[in-house]
Design a protein around this motif. Sequence first.
Motif, PDB file in Angstrom:
ATOM      1  N   SER A 148       0.829  -1.200   0.000  1.00 51.25           N
ATOM      2  CA  SER A 148       0.000   0.000   0.000  1.00 51.25           C
ATOM      3  C   SER A 148       0.867   1.255   0.000  1.00 51.25           C
ATOM      4  O   SER A 148       1.977   1.245   0.524  1.00 51.25           O
ATOM      5  N   GLN A 149       0.355   2.319  -0.602  1.00 47.87           N
ATOM      6  CA  GLN A 149       1.048   3.605  -0.559  1.00 47.87           C
ATOM      7  C   GLN A 149       0.062   4.735  -0.270  1.00 47.87           C
ATOM      8  O   GLN A 149      -1.091   4.700  -0.716  1.00 47.87           O
ATOM      9  N   THR A 150       0.549   5.722   0.452  1.00 43.51           N
ATOM     10  CA  THR A 150      -0.259   6.899   0.756  1.00 43.51           C
ATOM     11  C   THR A 150      -0.349   7.793  -0.471  1.00 43.51           C
ATOM     12  O   THR A 150       0.655   8.022  -1.148  1.00 43.51           O
ATOM     13  N   ILE A 151      -1.556   8.266  -0.778  1.00 49.21           N
ATOM     14  CA  ILE A 151      -1.702   9.236  -1.863  1.00 49.21           C
ATOM     15  C   ILE A 151      -2.201  10.550  -1.273  1.00 49.21           C
ATOM     16  O   ILE A 151      -2.784  10.566  -0.190  1.00 49.21           O
ATOM     17  N   PRO A 152      -1.976  11.662  -1.967  1.00 43.46           N
ATOM     18  CA  PRO A 152      -2.371  12.962  -1.414  1.00 43.46           C
ATOM     19  C   PRO A 152      -3.881  13.061  -1.233  1.00 43.46           C
ATOM     20  O   PRO A 152      -4.652  12.464  -1.981  1.00 43.46           O
ATOM     21  N   ASN A 153      -4.300  13.823  -0.215  1.00 45.20           N
ATOM     22  CA  ASN A 153      -5.729  14.108  -0.049  1.00 45.20           C
ATOM     23  C   ASN A 153      -5.930  15.618  -0.010  1.00 45.20           C
ATOM     24  O   ASN A 153      -4.979  16.377  -0.176  1.00 45.20           O
ATOM     25  N   PHE A 154      -7.149  16.021   0.187  1.00 44.05           N
ATOM     26  CA  PHE A 154      -7.472  17.448   0.149  1.00 44.05           C
ATOM     27  C   PHE A 154      -7.725  17.939   1.575  1.00 44.05           C
ATOM     28  O   PHE A 154      -8.671  17.503   2.233  1.00 44.05           O
ATOM     29  N   LYS A 155      -6.865  18.835   2.036  1.00 43.93           N
ATOM     30  CA  LYS A 155      -6.881  19.257   3.438  1.00 43.93           C
ATOM     31  C   LYS A 155      -8.155  20.012   3.813  1.00 43.93           C
ATOM     32  O   LYS A 155      -8.523  20.073   4.983  1.00 43.93           O
ATOM     33  N   ASN A 156      -8.829  20.608   2.818  1.00 41.25           N
ATOM     34  CA  ASN A 156     -10.034  21.397   3.134  1.00 41.25           C
ATOM     35  C   ASN A 156     -11.318  20.585   3.005  1.00 41.25           C
ATOM     36  O   ASN A 156     -12.412  21.128   3.071  1.00 41.25           O
ATOM     37  N   TRP A 157     -11.198  19.271   2.825  1.00 44.37           N
ATOM     38  CA  TRP A 157     -12.384  18.419   2.739  1.00 44.37           C
ATOM     39  C   TRP A 157     -12.850  17.991   4.126  1.00 44.37           C
ATOM     40  O   TRP A 157     -12.052  17.563   4.960  1.00 44.37           O
ATOM     41  N   PHE A 158     -14.142  18.102   4.339  1.00 42.67           N
ATOM     42  CA  PHE A 158     -14.771  17.564   5.543  1.00 42.67           C
ATOM     43  C   PHE A 158     -15.509  16.288   5.137  1.00 42.67           C
ATOM     44  O   PHE A 158     -16.316  16.313   4.196  1.00 42.67           O
ATOM     45  N   TRP A 159     -15.235  15.191   5.843  1.00 40.66           N
ATOM     46  CA  TRP A 159     -15.851  13.897   5.549  1.00 40.66           C
ATOM     47  C   TRP A 159     -16.942  13.653   6.594  1.00 40.66           C
ATOM     48  O   TRP A 159     -16.632  13.485   7.780  1.00 40.66           O
ATOM     49  N   ILE A 160     -18.187  13.646   6.161  1.00 42.49           N
ATOM     50  CA  ILE A 160     -19.301  13.434   7.089  1.00 42.49           C
ATOM     51  C   ILE A 160     -19.735  11.971   6.982  1.00 42.49           C
ATOM     52  O   ILE A 160     -20.087  11.502   5.897  1.00 42.49           O
ATOM     53  N   ILE A 161     -19.677  11.254   8.106  1.00 43.18           N
ATOM     54  CA  ILE A 161     -20.069   9.845   8.100  1.00 43.18           C
ATOM     55  C   ILE A 161     -21.314   9.655   8.970  1.00 43.18           C
ATOM     56  O   ILE A 161     -21.462  10.317   9.998  1.00 43.18           O
ATOM     57  N   ALA A 162     -22.182   8.754   8.520  1.00 40.87           N
ATOM     58  CA  ALA A 162     -23.407   8.481   9.279  1.00 40.87           C
ATOM     59  C   ALA A 162     -23.646   6.979   9.333  1.00 40.87           C
ATOM     60  O   ALA A 162     -23.850   6.341   8.296  1.00 40.87           O
ATOM     61  N   TRP A 163     -23.595   6.430  10.555  1.00 42.51           N
ATOM     62  CA  TRP A 163     -23.949   5.024  10.773  1.00 42.51           C
ATOM     63  C   TRP A 163     -25.362   4.993  11.337  1.00 42.51           C
ATOM     64  O   TRP A 163     -25.622   5.563  12.401  1.00 42.51           O
ATOM     65  N   PRO A 164     -26.323   4.334  10.643  1.00 41.20           N
ATOM     66  CA  PRO A 164     -27.725   4.405  11.073  1.00 41.20           C
ATOM     67  C   PRO A 164     -28.055   3.624  12.332  1.00 41.20           C
ATOM     68  O   PRO A 164     -29.142   3.784  12.894  1.00 41.20           O
ATOM     69  N   GLY A 165     -27.117   2.749  12.782  1.00 44.68           N
ATOM     70  CA  GLY A 165     -27.386   1.988  14.000  1.00 44.68           C
ATOM     71  C   GLY A 165     -27.797   0.554  13.728  1.00 44.68           C
ATOM     72  O   GLY A 165     -28.225  -0.156  14.636  1.00 44.68           O
ATOM     73  N   ILE A 166     -27.676   0.132  12.451  1.00 43.53           N
ATOM     74  CA  ILE A 166     -27.989  -1.244  12.084  1.00 43.53           C
ATOM     75  C   ILE A 166     -26.751  -1.928  11.505  1.00 43.53           C
ATOM     76  O   ILE A 166     -25.752  -1.262  11.210  1.00 43.53           O
ATOM     77  N   LYS A 167     -26.840  -3.225  11.319  1.00 41.91           N
ATOM     78  CA  LYS A 167     -25.691  -4.012  10.884  1.00 41.91           C
ATOM     79  C   LYS A 167     -25.896  -4.565   9.477  1.00 41.91           C
ATOM     80  O   LYS A 167     -26.986  -5.030   9.141  1.00 41.91           O
ATOM     81  N   VAL A 168     -24.846  -4.500   8.652  1.00 40.22           N
ATOM     82  CA  VAL A 168     -24.816  -5.198   7.365  1.00 40.22           C
ATOM     83  C   VAL A 168     -23.522  -6.014   7.326  1.00 40.22           C
ATOM     84  O   VAL A 168     -22.442  -5.435   7.219  1.00 40.22           O
ATOM     85  N   PRO A 169     -23.592  -7.335   7.465  1.00 37.38           N
ATOM     86  CA  PRO A 169     -22.370  -8.149   7.454  1.00 37.38           C
ATOM     87  C   PRO A 169     -21.619  -7.996   6.133  1.00 37.38           C
ATOM     88  O   PRO A 169     -22.219  -7.979   5.054  1.00 37.38           O
ATOM     89  N   THR A 170     -20.296  -7.864   6.227  1.00 37.12           N
ATOM     90  CA  THR A 170     -19.466  -7.720   5.027  1.00 37.12           C
ATOM     91  C   THR A 170     -19.669  -8.876   4.065  1.00 37.12           C
ATOM     92  O   THR A 170     -19.753  -8.681   2.846  1.00 37.12           O
ATOM     93  N   SER A 171     -19.762 -10.094   4.610  1.00 40.01           N
ATOM     94  CA  SER A 171     -19.933 -11.276   3.759  1.00 40.01           C
ATOM     95  C   SER A 171     -21.223 -11.187   2.943  1.00 40.01           C
ATOM     96  O   SER A 171     -21.252 -11.517   1.754  1.00 40.01           O
ATOM     97  N   LYS A 172     -22.298 -10.703   3.563  1.00 34.91           N
ATOM     98  CA  LYS A 172     -23.583 -10.555   2.871  1.00 34.91           C
ATOM     99  C   LYS A 172     -23.477  -9.491   1.782  1.00 34.91           C
ATOM    100  O   LYS A 172     -24.023  -9.663   0.664  1.00 34.91           O
ATOM    101  N   ALA A 173     -22.786  -8.391   2.087  1.00 35.37           N
ATOM    102  CA  ALA A 173     -22.637  -7.300   1.120  1.00 35.37           C
ATOM    103  C   ALA A 173     -21.774  -7.716  -0.067  1.00 35.37           C
ATOM    104  O   ALA A 173     -21.929  -7.175  -1.171  1.00 35.37           O
TER     105      ALA A 173
END
Length: 309
Positions: free
Chosen positions: A162-187
Amino acid sequence: MIKIYAPASIGNVGVGFDILGAALIPISGDLLGDFVTVKLSKKFNLINKGLFSNKLPQNIEKNIVWKCWVKFCNVIKKNIPVSILLEKNMPIGSGLGSSACSVVATLVAMNELCNKPLNSKELLFLMGEIEGEISGSIHYDNVAPSYLGGLQLILEDSETISQTIPNFKNWFWIIAWPGIKVPTSKAREILPKKYKKEICIKNSRYLAGFIHASYSQQPYLAARLMQDFIAEPYRIKLLPDFLKAKENIKKIGAISCGISGSGPTIFSISDNIHTAQKISSWLTKNYLQNETGFVHICFLDSKGARKIG
C-alpha cells in the motif's frame, strides 16, 4: 504494558473498490476507533469493554483479538502469554472497518510488546490475512489506512502492499452510521460474479482520474470522479434509505457521497464547514434508525495506529 489506538476507516472511498481506504478522525479531536492494551501475563487472558463489547462473541476463540494473538505467535514461532484489554468502540458490521480496528490495534500492540520482530510490511500482510479470514477474501482497504493513516492506495505489489496518496486538506468527511448491521460477507455475496467490459473500462477511467486529480490537487475533479460502478448499484438493495439520503445531501451542497465500505454507513464530502454541519444535521434527523447510530464530521487521520500514553 502497551496501549494502541487504531482509527476507523472508509473502505472503497466510492471509486476504489477494495483498493482505496481512508482513515478518519472527528474534527472535535475525539478518537473514533478501538483501543487494545497488552501486557505480559502467565497465561492468555482477554477482557472486553467499550460501547459495543456486548456484541462480541462469548466464545473467546471466536474473538478477532484471540485470532490475532494466535497468528502473531505462530509467525514469530514463539508463544507469548499476554493479558489483553479490548475497548470495542466501533460497531460491528458498520462499514467503518470495525474488524480492521481490532486487528490493527492488536497486532501493533503485540509487535511493540515483543520489540518489533515484524517490520511494517510483514505486519500489514498479516493484518490483511486475518481480515480476509473474517470477511471471506483478503482486502487491505481498511487495515492499511487504519495502520498507516491517510488515504491509502492498495497496490499488493510484490514489494509494496500500500502507498499513501495525497488528499485534500479542506475536505470535511461526514459519516453516518444508522445503527444497524450489514455483514461484510452478505454485502459481498450480493455483487455479481462478472461485470461487462464497458463497466470495467469506466471504473478504471474514473479511478485513474481520481488518483490523477489527487496528485494534481484538483478537488472538484476528484469529487466528481468518486463514483462507484462496482458495488453501489447492487448494495443499495441493502440500504433502502441510501438513494433518498444521497439526493438530499447533494441538494444541501455535498460535492460527493457514497457508501462507506460495505455499508450501512454512508459518507459525504464538503469543502465548507457550514455545509458539512447542515449535512450532519440532516443525516442525524433522517438517516439514523435508533439511538445507537451516530454522525461525525471528520478529517482524514494522517497518523493511523499509534501508542497511547
